[in-house]
Design a protein around this motif. Structure first.
Motif, PDB file in Angstrom:
ATOM      1  N   LEU A   1     100.425  79.581  16.488  1.00 30.21           N
ATOM      2  CA  LEU A   1     100.145  80.727  15.627  1.00 30.21           C
ATOM      3  C   LEU A   1     100.918  81.945  16.097  1.00 30.21           C
ATOM      4  N   ASN A   2     101.597  82.613  15.164  1.00 20.93           N
ATOM      5  CA  ASN A   2     102.315  83.854  15.451  1.00 20.93           C
ATOM      6  C   ASN A   2     101.536  85.048  14.908  1.00 20.93           C
ATOM      7  N   THR A   3     101.824  86.214  15.467  1.00 19.83           N
ATOM      8  CA  THR A   3     101.167  87.427  14.992  1.00 19.83           C
ATOM      9  C   THR A   3     101.972  88.135  13.912  1.00 19.83           C
ATOM     10  N   ASN A   4     103.265  87.802  13.782  1.00 20.66           N
ATOM     11  CA  ASN A   4     104.069  88.480  12.768  1.00 20.66           C
ATOM     12  C   ASN A   4     105.155  87.556  12.235  1.00 20.66           C
ATOM     13  N   PHE A   5     105.720  87.951  11.106  1.00 25.03           N
ATOM     14  CA  PHE A   5     106.771  87.181  10.442  1.00 25.03           C
ATOM     15  C   PHE A   5     108.124  87.804  10.741  1.00 25.03           C
ATOM     16  N   ARG A   6     109.072  86.959  11.121  1.00 28.56           N
ATOM     17  CA  ARG A   6     110.437  87.421  11.368  1.00 28.56           C
ATOM     18  C   ARG A   6     111.378  86.704  10.410  1.00 28.56           C
ATOM     19  N   GLY A   7     112.278  87.441   9.830  1.00 28.02           N
ATOM     20  CA  GLY A   7     113.238  86.851   8.910  1.00 28.02           C
ATOM     21  C   GLY A   7     113.421  87.726   7.689  1.00 28.02           C
ATOM     22  N   GLU A   8     114.591  87.619   7.082  1.00 27.85           N
ATOM     23  CA  GLU A   8     114.910  88.407   5.891  1.00 27.85           C
ATOM     24  C   GLU A   8     115.469  87.479   4.815  1.00 27.85           C
ATOM     25  N   PRO A   9     114.611  86.738   4.121  1.00 26.48           N
ATOM     26  CA  PRO A   9     115.109  85.849   3.068  1.00 26.48           C
ATOM     27  C   PRO A   9     115.625  86.640   1.872  1.00 26.48           C
ATOM     28  N   GLU A  10     116.550  86.042   1.147  1.00 22.06           N
ATOM     29  CA  GLU A  10     116.966  86.635  -0.125  1.00 22.06           C
ATOM     30  C   GLU A  10     115.846  86.412  -1.133  1.00 22.06           C
ATOM     31  N   LEU A  11     115.487  87.471  -1.849  1.00 21.92           N
ATOM     32  CA  LEU A  11     114.296  87.435  -2.689  1.00 21.92           C
ATOM     33  C   LEU A  11     114.619  87.760  -4.136  1.00 21.92           C
ATOM     34  N   ILE A  12     113.793  87.220  -5.026  1.00 24.69           N
ATOM     35  CA  ILE A  12     113.798  87.651  -6.422  1.00 24.69           C
ATOM     36  C   ILE A  12     112.382  88.099  -6.770  1.00 24.69           C
ATOM     37  N   ASP A  13     112.266  89.152  -7.554  1.00 23.40           N
ATOM     38  CA  ASP A  13     110.963  89.670  -7.950  1.00 23.40           C
ATOM     39  C   ASP A  13     110.409  88.836  -9.104  1.00 23.40           C
ATOM     40  N   VAL A  14     109.123  88.479  -9.008  1.00 21.75           N
ATOM     41  CA  VAL A  14     108.541  87.591 -10.016  1.00 21.75           C
ATOM     42  C   VAL A  14     107.271  88.144 -10.657  1.00 21.75           C
ATOM     43  N   PHE A  15     106.702  89.212 -10.107  1.00 22.55           N
ATOM     44  CA  PHE A  15     105.418  89.682 -10.639  1.00 22.55           C
ATOM     45  C   PHE A  15     105.171  91.104 -10.153  1.00 22.55           C
ATOM     46  N   LYS A  16     104.535  91.914 -10.999  1.00 16.29           N
ATOM     47  CA  LYS A  16     104.132  93.259 -10.598  1.00 16.29           C
ATOM     48  C   LYS A  16     102.686  93.493 -11.003  1.00 16.29           C
ATOM     49  N   GLY A  17     102.012  94.329 -10.228  1.00 14.51           N
ATOM     50  CA  GLY A  17     100.621  94.624 -10.543  1.00 14.51           C
ATOM     51  C   GLY A  17     100.158  95.891  -9.854  1.00 14.51           C
ATOM     52  N   ARG A  18      98.868  96.157  -9.997  1.00 20.97           N
ATOM     53  CA  ARG A  18      98.245  97.335  -9.410  1.00 20.97           C
ATOM     54  C   ARG A  18      96.921  96.913  -8.779  1.00 20.97           C
ATOM     55  N   VAL A  19      96.586  97.471  -7.631  1.00 16.23           N
ATOM     56  CA  VAL A  19      95.319  97.170  -6.973  1.00 16.23           C
ATOM     57  C   VAL A  19      94.179  97.769  -7.798  1.00 16.23           C
ATOM     58  N   LEU A  20      93.240  96.908  -8.196  1.00 12.96           N
ATOM     59  CA  LEU A  20      92.162  97.296  -9.099  1.00 12.96           C
ATOM     60  C   LEU A  20      90.852  97.506  -8.348  1.00 12.96           C
ATOM     61  N   ASN A  21      89.880  98.094  -9.034  1.00 11.29           N
ATOM     62  CA  ASN A  21      88.560  98.303  -8.433  1.00 11.29           C
ATOM     63  C   ASN A  21      87.983  97.012  -7.870  1.00 11.29           C
ATOM     64  N   SER A  22      88.138  95.916  -8.614  1.00 11.31           N
ATOM     65  CA  SER A  22      87.545  94.640  -8.210  1.00 11.31           C
ATOM     66  C   SER A  22      88.248  94.022  -7.007  1.00 11.31           C
ATOM     67  N   ASP A  23      89.397  94.550  -6.613  1.00 10.78           N
ATOM     68  CA  ASP A  23      90.140  94.028  -5.465  1.00 10.78           C
ATOM     69  C   ASP A  23      89.677  94.635  -4.137  1.00 10.78           C
ATOM     70  N   ILE A  24      88.944  95.742  -4.197  1.00 13.73           N
ATOM     71  CA  ILE A  24      88.611  96.513  -3.003  1.00 13.73           C
ATOM     72  C   ILE A  24      87.340  95.975  -2.356  1.00 13.73           C
TER      73      ILE A  24
END
Length: 236
Positions: free
Chosen positions: A134-157
């Motif tokens: 088990l690691n405590t953090n992620f290392r690496g910089e993959p090439e990414l494509i954006d697939v989804f956007k959203g907003r943190v809602l009341n029900s998420d908190i």
């Protein structure tokens, strides 16, 4: 000690347990273990402190495909600096899932990491048996494509005032096509890295890529321009 673990039928899709169902198993197991102590999962301790997840690794030896009775054992497995480790072993006659997590103790008065040598409450009995690397953090910089956007809602908190840790997996799950959901069910290892908390109203995006043969999903907090969460899916 062996505990019963409970899930909801809505945690399953037609392929089996949903992506966020596996960390939910771990959280429910930790809750059962700690509920009779002065500590707890998702609660304030002494009206000031709270456990906050930093990373988690889940190894699916045999998948959970239907909602049925399932059991688990968990234990405190040592400390590494400010990181406290917990092991998980979940099973029934048909499935077997193991893993571990690192958490920090956060002082909610100023949202700082508790770094004193002695905990402000009784330390749990330690069992230094580790089930996964088990690691405590992620290392690496993959090439990414954006697939989804959203907003943190009341029900998420949650009660700690930030997006609950399971919501990050839900955001990623909601970004997937049905074909992708089926494809990722064939992989056996999930690595979760909780990098920055997200708060109510924060906007975020889900991006995906590959790194060294592994599938990587990153949630970026658009509001603060910070990486909030990383998920790595593989057969490691």
């Amino acid at each position: 000690m062996k505990y019963n673990i409970y899930l909801n039928i809505n945690d399953f899709d037609k392929y089996g347990l949903k992506l966020y169902g596996y960390p939910k198993l771990f959280s429910n197991l930790a809750f059962e273990h700690l509920k009779e102590t002065e500590q707890g999962v998702g609660v304030l301790i002494q009206d000031r402190y709270a456990w906050v997840l930093i990373s988690m690794k889940i190894k699916i030896i045999k998948s959970l495909d239907v909602n049925e009775d399932i059991f688990g054992s968990t234990w405190y497995a040592g400390q590494r600096g400010p990181y406290y480790r917990r092991e998980f072993d979940i099973f029934n006659d048909k499935c077997h899932i193991v893993g571990a997590s690192y958490s920090i103790l956060m002082d909610m008065s100023d949202r700082s990491v508790y770094r004193n040598k002695e905990l402000p409450f009784k330390r749990l009995t330690e069992k230094l048996t580790h089930l996964v690397d088990l690691n405590t953090n992620f290392r690496g910089e993959p090439e990414l494509i954006d697939v989804f956007k959203g907003r943190v809602l009341n029900s998420d908190i949650d009660v700690l005032g930030h997006a609950n840790h399971l919501k990050y997996l839900e955001y990623i799950y909601n970004s997937l096509t049905q074909d992708e959901i089926l494809k990722y069910k064939k992989y056996t290892t999930l690595e979760l890295f909780f990098q920055k908390e997200m708060l109510l109203g924060h906007e975020y995006k889900v991006s995906k890529g590959k790194l060294e043969g592994k599938f990587v999903f990153i949630i970026t907090n658009i509001t603060t321009n910070e990486k909030a969460f990383t998920l790595v899916i593989s057969n490691d």
